[in-house]
Motif scaffolding. Structure first.
Motif, PDB file in Angstrom:
ATOM      1  N   LEU A  62      15.961   2.652 -82.872  1.00 33.13           N
ATOM      2  CA  LEU A  62      15.279   1.952 -83.800  1.00 33.13           C
ATOM      3  C   LEU A  62      13.561   0.870 -83.390  1.00 33.13           C
ATOM      4  O   LEU A  62      12.444   1.567 -83.178  1.00 33.13           O
ATOM      5  N   SER A  63      14.539   0.303 -83.619  1.00 32.21           N
ATOM      6  CA  SER A  63      13.215  -1.164 -83.340  1.00 32.21           C
ATOM      7  C   SER A  63      12.988  -0.343 -81.597  1.00 32.21           C
ATOM      8  O   SER A  63      11.592  -0.689 -81.361  1.00 32.21           O
ATOM      9  N   VAL A  64      12.996   0.187 -80.865  1.00 29.72           N
ATOM     10  CA  VAL A  64      12.567   0.337 -78.637  1.00 29.72           C
ATOM     11  C   VAL A  64      11.774   1.799 -79.105  1.00 29.72           C
ATOM     12  O   VAL A  64      10.705   1.375 -78.217  1.00 29.72           O
ATOM     13  N   GLY A  65      12.687   2.647 -79.966  1.00 31.51           N
ATOM     14  CA  GLY A  65      11.752   4.077 -80.319  1.00 31.51           C
ATOM     15  C   GLY A  65      11.115   4.611 -79.029  1.00 31.51           C
ATOM     16  O   GLY A  65       9.550   5.779 -78.918  1.00 31.51           O
ATOM     17  N   GLN A  66      11.965   4.465 -78.022  1.00 28.63           N
ATOM     18  CA  GLN A  66      11.356   5.800 -76.596  1.00 28.63           C
ATOM     19  C   GLN A  66      12.619   6.595 -76.713  1.00 28.63           C
ATOM     20  O   GLN A  66      14.103   5.571 -76.851  1.00 28.63           O
ATOM     21  N   TRP A  67      12.131   8.242 -76.899  1.00 27.67           N
ATOM     22  CA  TRP A  67      13.327   8.976 -76.320  1.00 27.67           C
ATOM     23  C   TRP A  67      14.198   8.531 -74.904  1.00 27.67           C
ATOM     24  O   TRP A  67      15.654   9.053 -75.272  1.00 27.67           O
ATOM     25  N   MET A  68      13.897   8.205 -74.019  1.00 24.45           N
ATOM     26  CA  MET A  68      14.045   8.227 -72.584  1.00 24.45           C
ATOM     27  C   MET A  68      15.937   6.988 -72.747  1.00 24.45           C
ATOM     28  O   MET A  68      16.601   6.989 -72.192  1.00 24.45           O
ATOM     29  N   TRP A  69      16.169   5.961 -74.215  1.00 20.75           N
ATOM     30  CA  TRP A  69      16.712   5.178 -74.282  1.00 20.75           C
ATOM     31  C   TRP A  69      17.800   5.830 -75.202  1.00 20.75           C
ATOM     32  O   TRP A  69      19.077   5.104 -75.736  1.00 20.75           O
ATOM     33  N   VAL A  70      18.140   6.658 -75.776  1.00 22.38           N
ATOM     34  CA  VAL A  70      18.869   7.172 -76.622  1.00 22.38           C
ATOM     35  C   VAL A  70      20.328   8.001 -76.045  1.00 22.38           C
ATOM     36  O   VAL A  70      20.712   7.354 -76.170  1.00 22.38           O
ATOM     37  N   PRO A  71      20.175   8.259 -74.709  1.00 24.37           N
ATOM     38  CA  PRO A  71      21.306   9.281 -74.397  1.00 24.37           C
ATOM     39  C   PRO A  71      22.159   7.448 -73.491  1.00 24.37           C
ATOM     40  O   PRO A  71      23.413   7.777 -73.200  1.00 24.37           O
ATOM     41  N   VAL A  72      21.573   6.843 -73.153  1.00 25.11           N
ATOM     42  CA  VAL A  72      21.995   5.513 -72.160  1.00 25.11           C
ATOM     43  C   VAL A  72      22.675   4.689 -73.977  1.00 25.11           C
ATOM     44  O   VAL A  72      23.989   4.361 -73.487  1.00 25.11           O
ATOM     45  N   LEU A  73      22.399   5.134 -75.104  1.00 27.07           N
ATOM     46  CA  LEU A  73      23.179   4.521 -76.088  1.00 27.07           C
ATOM     47  C   LEU A  73      23.771   5.015 -76.740  1.00 27.07           C
ATOM     48  O   LEU A  73      25.242   5.195 -76.711  1.00 27.07           O
TER      49      LEU A  73
END
Lengths: 136, 88
Positions: A62-73
């Motif tokens: 939520l804090s970063v707000g970019q979809w590219m980090w969601v798969p990593v998380l």
């Protein structure tokens, strides 16, 4: 949009998720100190490993707000979900076999019958076959 | 508001880490110490995630990923050693 400040709502959500995730770690620490034996401590130790990690990863996303980090998380959480039961299983198994538990705190002990049955089977086989090394 | 959240999270994680370290020091058996070390590892990962969420800087996320992938190897190894020593 109707005067709703979405950035502030996001910030509040991030704050709540962070504090809940850190509370899970604190719960695990208190549980490690207060619980009487290894098996109940293992119960407390899984809280930050699963739910706390989920809250903190959601806060980061939520804090970063970019979809590219969601798969990593998501990958971090999936790997934690895969590996935490493995170590819990091995630690619990070693604890049961080396008697690192208080028998009085167990409500049910399904493993005792299985262990007793296996021990009886092994004793019977040793009685029938004095040299079991050749059979294997 | 974020400053308050940082201090609250830091305090909570510090208390949790202190409790885990106390259990490592006191823990009656090897398995207790291993379990507390596992929890301590997760607390360190949580601190990295809090830092990432506050600063929006994800350069440390690799360490959290490695913690999730390889963190279980230590406790599995110790558990196998304890079981082998009890049998042998």
């Amino acid at each position: 949009m109707n005067g709703v400040d979405w950035d502030q709502i996001r910030e509040i959500a991030v704050a709540v998720l962070l504090i809940v995730g850190c509370l899970m770690s604190l719960a695990a620490g208190i549980g490690l100190l207060r619980f009487p034996d290894l098996l109940s401590r293992m119960h407390a130790a899984t809280k930050p490993q699963v739910l706390g990690l989920l809250c903190l990863l959601s806060a980061v996303a939520l804090s970063v707000g970019q979809w590219m980090w969601v798969p990593v998380l998501a990958l971090v959480w999936v790997f934690q979900l895969l590996t935490a039961p493995v170590s819990a299983h091995m630690v619990g198994r070693a604890a049961y076999r080396s008697k690192h538990l208080k028998e009085a705190t167990l409500v049910a002990d399904d493993l005792a019958e299985v262990v007793k049955g296996a021990q009886a089977l092994e004793d019977a086989r040793r009685y029938d076959d004095p040299e079991p090394d050749d059979a294997r | 508001m974020m400053t308050v959240v940082v201090w609250v999270c830091g305090g909570l994680l510090s208390l949790a880490a202190a409790a885990a370290i106390l259990r490592i020091v006191r823990g009656p058996s090897l398995l207790d110490r291993m379990l507390a070390a596992d929890v301590l590892l997760v607390i360190v990962g949580s601190a990295l995630l809090v830092h990432a969420a506050i600063t929006k800087d994800l350069s440390n996320i690799v360490f959290v990923l490695i913690m999730a992938i390889a963190g279980f190897l230590g406790s599995v190894t110790v558990a196998r050693t304890v079981a082998a020593r009890e049998q042998g």
